[in-house]
Structure formats: structure tokens, C-alpha cells
Enzyme design. Structure first.
Site, PDB file in Angstrom:
ATOM      1  N   GLN A 191      84.787  66.784  24.995  1.00 53.78           N
ATOM      2  CA  GLN A 191      85.149  68.021  23.951  1.00 53.78           C
ATOM      3  C   GLN A 191      85.669  67.135  22.618  1.00 53.78           C
ATOM      4  OE1 GLN A 191      87.009  68.409  27.408  1.00 53.78           O
ATOM      5  NE2 GLN A 191      85.020  69.099  27.870  1.00 53.78           N
ATOM      6  N   GLY A 206      77.690  64.494  20.131  1.00 51.80           N
ATOM      7  CA  GLY A 206      76.961  63.631  20.226  1.00 51.80           C
ATOM      8  C   GLY A 206      77.540  62.360  21.079  1.00 51.80           C
ATOM      9  N   LYS A 207      78.707  62.406  21.589  1.00 52.40           N
ATOM     10  CA  LYS A 207      79.400  61.294  22.222  1.00 52.40           C
ATOM     11  C   LYS A 207      78.720  60.673  22.962  1.00 52.40           C
ATOM     12  CE  LYS A 207      82.862  64.521  23.192  1.00 52.40           C
ATOM     13  NZ  LYS A 207      82.383  65.379  22.524  1.00 52.40           N
ATOM     14  N   ARG A 212     102.591  71.641  39.799  1.00 56.88           N
ATOM     15  CA  ARG A 212     102.600  70.629  40.909  1.00 56.88           C
ATOM     16  C   ARG A 212     102.208  71.358  42.140  1.00 56.88           C
ATOM     17  NH1 ARG A 212     107.705  70.605  38.484  1.00 56.88           N
ATOM     18  NH2 ARG A 212     106.921  72.384  37.586  1.00 56.88           N
ATOM     19  N   ASP A 270      80.615  68.505  21.385  1.00 61.01           N
ATOM     20  CA  ASP A 270      79.065  68.580  21.234  1.00 61.01           C
ATOM     21  C   ASP A 270      78.835  67.720  19.892  1.00 61.01           C
ATOM     22  OD1 ASP A 270      78.948  70.511  23.286  1.00 61.01           O
ATOM     23  OD2 ASP A 270      79.365  72.033  21.963  1.00 61.01           O
ATOM     24  N   ALA A 321      82.203  69.052  30.300  1.00 60.11           N
ATOM     25  CA  ALA A 321      81.594  68.270  29.365  1.00 60.11           C
ATOM     26  C   ALA A 321      79.899  68.167  29.735  1.00 60.11           C
ATOM     27  CB  ALA A 321      82.375  66.942  29.331  1.00 60.11           C
ATOM     28  N   GLY A 322      79.185  68.033  28.665  1.00 59.49           N
ATOM     29  CA  GLY A 322      77.758  67.649  28.945  1.00 59.49           C
ATOM     30  C   GLY A 322      77.474  66.643  27.907  1.00 59.49           C
ATOM     31  N   HIS A 323      77.391  65.579  28.286  1.00 52.89           N
ATOM     32  CA  HIS A 323      77.205  64.139  27.609  1.00 52.89           C
ATOM     33  C   HIS A 323      75.546  63.861  27.641  1.00 52.89           C
ATOM     34  CE1 HIS A 323      81.396  62.943  26.966  1.00 52.89           C
ATOM     35  NE2 HIS A 323      81.372  64.301  26.617  1.00 52.89           N
ATOM     36  N   THR A 331      90.457  73.774  25.119  1.00 53.99           N
ATOM     37  CA  THR A 331      90.518  73.368  26.716  1.00 53.99           C
ATOM     38  C   THR A 331      91.770  73.091  27.181  1.00 53.99           C
ATOM     39  OG1 THR A 331      89.101  72.287  28.151  1.00 53.99           O
ATOM     40  CG2 THR A 331      89.757  71.240  26.220  1.00 53.99           C
ATOM     41  N   PRO A 380      74.097  79.370  23.309  1.00 57.89           N
ATOM     42  CA  PRO A 380      73.967  79.077  21.918  1.00 57.89           C
ATOM     43  C   PRO A 380      75.179  78.525  21.157  1.00 57.89           C
ATOM     44  CG  PRO A 380      73.563  81.354  22.347  1.00 57.89           C
ATOM     45  CD  PRO A 380      73.754  80.930  23.547  1.00 57.89           C
TER      46      PRO A 380
HETATM   47  P1  IMP Z   1      87.314  75.366  29.228  1.00 58.17           P
HETATM   48  O1  IMP Z   1      87.065  73.735  28.860  1.00 58.17           O
HETATM   49  O2  IMP Z   1      85.886  75.519  30.355  1.00 58.17           O
HETATM   50  O3  IMP Z   1      88.333  75.842  29.892  1.00 58.17           O
HETATM   51  O4  IMP Z   1      86.683  76.214  27.957  1.00 58.17           O
HETATM   52  C1  IMP Z   1      87.761  76.379  26.888  1.00 58.17           C
HETATM   53  C2  IMP Z   1      86.832  76.299  25.509  1.00 58.17           C
HETATM   54  O5  IMP Z   1      86.347  74.833  25.341  1.00 58.17           O
HETATM   55  C3  IMP Z   1      85.688  77.073  25.433  1.00 58.17           C
HETATM   56  O6  IMP Z   1      85.593  77.448  23.832  1.00 58.17           O
HETATM   57  C4  IMP Z   1      84.531  75.984  25.756  1.00 58.17           C
HETATM   58  O7  IMP Z   1      83.196  76.520  25.213  1.00 58.17           O
HETATM   59  C5  IMP Z   1      85.150  74.801  25.054  1.00 58.17           C
HETATM   60  N1  IMP Z   1      84.597  73.829  25.631  1.00 58.17           N
HETATM   61  C6  IMP Z   1      84.711  73.266  26.907  1.00 58.17           C
HETATM   62  N2  IMP Z   1      84.109  72.033  27.074  1.00 58.17           N
HETATM   63  C7  IMP Z   1      83.113  71.825  26.074  1.00 58.17           C
HETATM   64  C8  IMP Z   1      82.364  70.881  25.532  1.00 58.17           C
HETATM   65  O8  IMP Z   1      81.934  69.845  26.145  1.00 58.17           O
HETATM   66  N3  IMP Z   1      81.669  71.233  24.298  1.00 58.17           N
HETATM   67  C9  IMP Z   1      82.068  71.980  23.698  1.00 58.17           C
HETATM   68  N4  IMP Z   1      82.829  72.791  23.879  1.00 58.17           N
HETATM   69  C10 IMP Z   1      83.357  72.815  25.073  1.00 58.17           C
END
Ligand code: IMP
Length: 423
Positions: A223, A15-16, A143, A13, A39-41, A238, A303
């Protein structure tokens, strides 16, 4: 050497999305190399706001090939919906290529993710996004995964999908959870497979052809470094390599082609989900930082936890990633503060350390040692150059650069393309 890699240097998060969009002015191809729709870009162009989960953030520059690389785990239904949504909003998606070697996420992976989290005792929950990321990467390592190439062959895909879903259904039944209806699930997957099949390619060949032709390729990390499965705050991470090394394996690029590493770094620190966070502000001030920075997850709406800038963690991150250039984001969120703190070391059992401890237990009990700096108390949202920044803001950024041992090349002072300048 035409390959640049852009990674998040904190817990995601940073700001990529915005930075990728800005850097694609000089780019011929954008490649996502790991993660999935966890991810949420976010990219804001004019009055339009887009949140991308799987589609690379280069999609808003017409004609630039946008590669979804082999290192990703892809939920085909989610990708289809994201692409359809972009089309509805007038965005040309014809330049998307989906790797035939990426691994696929299905409903069973999402259920397994949710089930594992629900079963974990307090203190052991990871706080995942429940997008099935971990189980899909686990299938890849076992696999038993199903790859993108199968989207082009419905008969094989159906057989593999049914076999895999039956395996998960057995596990769900043993855990007392309702099994998935395979026919219903298959119908959804079939629709997505038919939609996506024309986009499936050997993207490793596309990327390497572009490199050979001297094109500028930008690899887009998702991430952040502290969520990396090897280098992050394990087990609260992750399931992929979010660091620069992951770009080489996740896109099929030889390290010799990489020329520059961009690290995106927020001017303070945030984290979503569970796990250690030494500089977290568990008070009203942390709450006000969350409000000022609109710190709510772009994927889950959760949050975000907020805290001071952590130079110990960020220095470690720049070292592992080999960051050349930093893009500092959200400086404007700090505009009103009278004083700012930077964590320069941790105190662990009475000792001062500046190297990041490995285990979550130690990280949970470290005491941050802070240095304070005066704030600038004026708006930076309209600032267009380094020279126009208030002196105290420049001092704050200079101190960060010194502590993390990297060069600040870009500063972002708001969500719009125009609120960005070279330092
Ligand atoms: P997962 O990637 O859904 O397995 O989550 C594992 C950890 O990574 C958790 O703490 C999530 O909140 C965090 N996480 C996964 N993707 C993002 C991201 O894009 N931004 C911030 N935290 C992330």
C-alpha cells in the site's frame, strides 16, 4: 548498517513490486512487513508478468530468502494458491519463510469485511479490497486472532478456527446473513495448513541473524503512506502501518539497523477505493490518464482514480517516512502531454496551506493550487540515463524533488526491468 526499507509514498500502486525486483540485484533477503493479499505487486520479467499478493517480490532472484513477516495478516488458502501458481510457472519457492507470529485471515474475516462495507451508508464506505484485512487486524487488536504458529498444530488450529468461526456465524445470523458451513471451511483451511506448515518459522530470528551476518536486507512495504492507519487519510485507510516505522515492528528489526529509506512515487497520483483525493481529475483527461497508465487494480481490477502530482501530500509522506532516495515511476505515461500541473499548496477556506490537513472533511474541500510546467512530448520508454531524458522531463522531476525534499535516485519509464535507470 544493512537494512533498507522501501515504501509507497502515495495511495499505493506506485510500482513497488518492480522496484523491489530491481533492487534485489544487491540484496540478500526481502521481507514483507505489513498488510496482506490486499496488495498486488506486479513484476514483469521478459515476456512473463507476475502479480504477487503475499509472496515478497524478491522471489524471482533464486536463493534469496523471502520473508512474510509478523506484521502481516495472511489468508492461508490464498498464500497456498499463490505459491502453487509460482511453482507451476517454474519459480523456486523454497526460500519462503512465513512468520509464526503473523495473523491468519479466514473466510469469516472476508465475509465480515464485505458485510461492514455493505452496511455502511454512502460517504462512509471505505472501498476495501474485501480481503478481510480490517477484521483480521481487529481480531489481532482484540487478542482473539489466530497466528501463523498454529498452522503447525492442526488440533489447536481446528479448535481455535471453529471457535472463531462460530463467533462470526453468530454475528452473521444476527445481521440476517447466511452462516458459514464450518466443516466445509475447515477442510479448505486444513489443506492450506498442511501445505504451509513447513514454511512457518520465527522469522524475527532469521531476519536478525541475517543482519548480524552483515547481509543486505530489504523491507518491502505494501500500500502507501496515505493509506497508513495512523498517518493516512483516516478513516479511508488500510488497517496497518504502511510507513517505515511499520517495518521495524512488522519485521522485528530494531531501528538502529536501518540505513536507507526508498520512497516509490508515481510521476502523477492515483487512488483506489473511497476517500479524499485533492488533485483527482474527474474529467476526460483523468480518463485518458487511466488508459495511458493502465490504471486498474492489480488485486481487484477496479479502475484507479487518477490525478496530478500532489506535492503537499507527497512532501508530508517523505517527511513521515524519512525518505532518502526516491524512485519515480511511470514517467513515460506523461510523455504526450503539452503541459503538466503540480499541486504545490491547498486553498482551505480562503487560506493557502502547505501542510497536509488531518481530517477527511477538510481534505475533501481543499482546492489544489497548481504550478504548470511544459511537457516534453517525446517518448521516454527507451531512455537509459538521466542525461538522455528530455530537458522538460528533467525539469519536471527536479521540481518534484525540490518540493518533496528528497533525492531522485531511480527513474522508471516502463514495466520491464530494463526500463529503469539510476538518476
Ligand atoms: P483494505 O486494505 O482492503 O482494508 O482497504 C482499505 C483501503 O486501502 C481501500 O481504499 C483500498 O482500495 C486501499 N488499498 C488496500 N490495499 C491497496 C493496495 O495494495 N493498493 C492500493 N490501494 C489499496
Amino acid at each position: 548498517m544493512p537494512v533498507d526499507i522501501l515504501v509507497g509514498t502515495q495511495w499505493g500502486d506506485e510500482g513497488k513490486g518492480k522496484l523491489i525486483d530491481v533492487l534485489t540485484r544487491d540484496t540478500d533477503m526481502v521481507v514483507r512487513f505489513q498488510g496482506g493479499n490486499n496488495a498486488g505487486h506486479t513484476v514483469e520479467i521478459g515476456s512473463e508478468k507476475y502479480v504477487l499478493h503475499l509472496v515478497p517480490s524478491g522471489i524471482f532472484r533464486p536463493g534469496i530468502p523471502c520473508i512474510i513477516g509478523n506484521g502481516l495478516v495472511v489468508d492461508p488458502i490464498s498464500l497456498m494458491e499463490e505459491m502453487q501458481d509460482l511453482v507451476k510457472r517454474g519459480i523456486d519457492i523454497s526460500a519462503i519463510e512465513l512468520s509464526d507470529k503473523c495473523h491468519l485471515i479466514f473466510q469469516s474475516h472476508k465475509e465480515a469485511d464485505t458485510m461492514k462495507e455493505a452496511a455502511a451508508e454512502e460517504g462512509k464506505k471505505i472501498g476495501t479490497t474485501k480481503r478481510g484485512i480490517g477484521p483480521a487486524y481487529a481480531d489481532k487488536a482484540y487478542r482473539t486472532g489466530i497466528r501463523g504458529i498454529e498452522l503447525k498444530n492442526l488440533a489447536v488450529l481446528k479448535e481455535l478456527f471453529c471457535e472463531q468461526t462460530e463467533k462470526y456465524n453468530k454475528m452473521f445470523c444476527e445481521a440476517g446473513i447466511e452462516a458459514l458451513d464450518i466443516d466445509t471451511e475447515w477442510a479448505r483451511v486444513q489443506e492450506a495448513a498442511e501445505y504451509l506448515a513447513p514454511f512457518v518459522k520465527d522469522t524475527v530470528v532469521s531476519v536478525n541473524k541475517a543482519i548480524k551476518a552483515g547481509k543486505n536486507v530489504l523491507c518491502e512495504g505494501a500500500q502507501g503512506m496515505l493509506l497508513d492507519i495512523d498517518h493516512g487519510t483516516y478513516p479511508f485507510v488500510t488497517s496497518s502501518n504502511t510507513t517505515t516505522g511499520g517495518a521495524c515492528t512488522g519485521a522485528g528489526i530494531a531501528p538502529k539497523h536501518v540505513s536507507k529509506v526508498w520512497g516509490v512515487m508515481k510521476a502523477y497520483t492515483t487512488r483506489v477505493g473511497e476517500g479524499p483525493f485533492p488533485t483527482e481529475l474527474l474529467n476526460e483527461f483523468g480518463e485518458s490518464l487511466r488508459k495511458a497508465g493502465n490504471e486498474f487494480g492489480a488485486t481487484t481490477g477496479r479502475p484507479r482514480r487518477c490525478g496530478w502530482f500532489d506535492a503537499v501530500a507527497s512532501n508530508y509522506s517523505c517527511m513521515v517516512n524519512g525518505v532518502d532516495n526516491l524512485a519515480i515511476t511511470k514517467l513515460d505515461v506523461l510523455d504526450n502531454l503539452t503541459e503538466l500541473c503540480i499541486c504545490t499548496a491547498y486553498e482551505v477556506d480562503g487560506e493557502t496551506v502547505t501542510d497536509m490537513p488531518t481530517d477527511a472533511e477538510t481534505l475533501n474541500k481543499v482546492k489544489p493550487i497548481y504550478e504548470t510546467m511544459p511537457g516534453w512530448q517525446s517518448s521516454t520508454a527507451e531512455v537509459k540515463s538521466w542525461a538522455d531524458l528530455p530537458e522538460n522531463a528533467r525539469n519536471y522531476l527536479d521540481r518534484i524533488a525540490e518540493l518533496v525534499e528528497a533525492n531522485i535516485a531511480i527513474v522508471s519509464v516502463g514495466p520491464k526491468r530494463a526500463q529503469t535507470f539510476m538518476a
